[in-house]
Enzyme design. Sequence first.
Site, PDB file in Angstrom:
ATOM      1  N   HIS A  76      48.145  18.586  13.154  1.00  0.00           N
ATOM      2  CA  HIS A  76      46.723  18.521  12.786  1.00  0.00           C
ATOM      3  C   HIS A  76      45.875  18.530  14.050  1.00  0.00           C
ATOM      4  O   HIS A  76      46.288  18.028  15.103  1.00  0.00           O
ATOM      5  CB  HIS A  76      46.416  17.321  11.889  1.00  0.00           C
ATOM      6  N   ASP A 106      47.903  12.049  19.240  1.00  0.00           N
ATOM      7  CA  ASP A 106      47.990  12.208  17.789  1.00  0.00           C
ATOM      8  C   ASP A 106      46.857  13.138  17.352  1.00  0.00           C
ATOM      9  O   ASP A 106      45.756  12.682  17.132  1.00  0.00           O
ATOM     10  CB  ASP A 106      47.873  10.835  17.122  1.00  0.00           C
ATOM     11  N   GLU A 139      43.208  15.767   8.935  1.00  0.00           N
ATOM     12  CA  GLU A 139      44.408  15.115   8.412  1.00  0.00           C
ATOM     13  C   GLU A 139      44.204  13.614   8.308  1.00  0.00           C
ATOM     14  O   GLU A 139      44.630  12.975   7.341  1.00  0.00           O
ATOM     15  CB  GLU A 139      45.591  15.426   9.346  1.00  0.00           C
ATOM     16  N   GLU A 140      43.553  13.066   9.326  1.00  0.00           N
ATOM     17  CA  GLU A 140      43.338  11.616   9.361  1.00  0.00           C
ATOM     18  C   GLU A 140      42.452  11.192   8.187  1.00  0.00           C
ATOM     19  O   GLU A 140      41.419  11.790   7.924  1.00  0.00           O
ATOM     20  CB  GLU A 140      42.676  11.211  10.679  1.00  0.00           C
ATOM     21  N   ASP A 163      54.268  15.015  14.165  1.00  0.00           N
ATOM     22  CA  ASP A 163      53.171  14.053  14.018  1.00  0.00           C
ATOM     23  C   ASP A 163      53.705  12.649  13.780  1.00  0.00           C
ATOM     24  O   ASP A 163      53.256  11.942  12.886  1.00  0.00           O
ATOM     25  CB  ASP A 163      52.259  14.499  12.867  1.00  0.00           C
ATOM     26  N   HIS A 344      45.902   5.560  17.133  1.00  0.00           N
ATOM     27  CA  HIS A 344      44.728   5.023  16.432  1.00  0.00           C
ATOM     28  C   HIS A 344      44.173   3.789  17.134  1.00  0.00           C
ATOM     29  O   HIS A 344      43.417   3.022  16.550  1.00  0.00           O
ATOM     30  CB  HIS A 344      45.038   4.689  14.957  1.00  0.00           C
TER      31      HIS A 344
END
Length: 369
Positions: A76, A106, A139-140, A163, A344
């Site tokens: 992503h 990420d 995607e998140e 991922d 994150h």
Amino acid sequence: MITINQERLISHFIDLIKIDSESKNEKAISEALAEQLGQLGFNVSKLPVPESISNGFNLYAKLDGELEDSIVLSCHMDTVTPGNSIEPIIEDGVIRSKGDTILGGDDKSGIAAIIEAVRTIKENNKAHKTIELAFTVHEEGGLHGSKHFDMSYITADKAIVLDSGGAIGAIVTSAPGQQSLKETIKGKPAHAGLAPEEGINALTVASDAVMNMKLARIDHETTANIGIVSGGQATNIVMPELYLAAEARSLNDDKLAAQVQHMVDVFNTTANKHNAQIDIQSTRSYNAYSIADNDPHVIDIMSSFKEMGLAPFTKSTGGGSDANIFNEKGFKTVNLSTGMSKVHTTEEFITVEDMTNITEFLYCYLTNK
């Protein structure tokens, strides 16, 4: 084994993470990658998505190979927040941000690894599998890009998503399904000082429900959480309405259904107990998947890791990824680790060694007959 150009790999990774691409704002990164893939010889297609999903687009790209096999590689393009104006730092072989943003490994570590592997293959004129790329937006927070990906472009029957975190060689072969629950509890307003007994406090209803609800870790396959609570108007008003957003996840569909039913039943029973009204919206976010350790797709991936001298292993995860959506749409998909850590968070990091190793794996896998 061909030596990966580590300096070029890391330089490209740094260039990618400096392109702002928080979820829904992927136009710049998708345009940059479309151009780069075209220059590498890929046939590139820009796949539109609803404007509510992103100002960018999904990317499909294909590079025909000489070997019979074909594979979809997917990452992503978006990042979580805070992901703008990232300033990467490299110290002692570790790449991190200066500390006030995420890094963006990420999932740009996966993108950089794929592109460097292909560059190395082309430089060495190596025969390779047909390579299909599926790069997704947003995607998140919901796997929105993969849900809107036009699968009619894809010709392969299997895929690898890059991922995940952990040691290089980790192969995620099972991941949970997720159900989203949104509850609105409607009580009755009253003056909190003059006549509180005439009101029905929505917060009281909610707290009673939560105290009687199984949440957090239910068992080794199942979790549940209430993550958002909002409501209230003033301290002198008995709270008339409260909104809650919750989720349940499980690797087992029957357990997921049972947990969701439990949560719905507790909310309804508690609302009736307090003479409150409740509206519950329950929707499936994505489905679980599970692939056997002896599946040919898994065995082929393991073989390439072993050829590098690494020890591959399969594992399950508690998180969802685009792999959930691709499996649901009929493409046998596993999720591989790129070595990303503490994603994150502003402490996110990845090592140069891990990025080099996952790139070498891709080179090995793509050129294996």
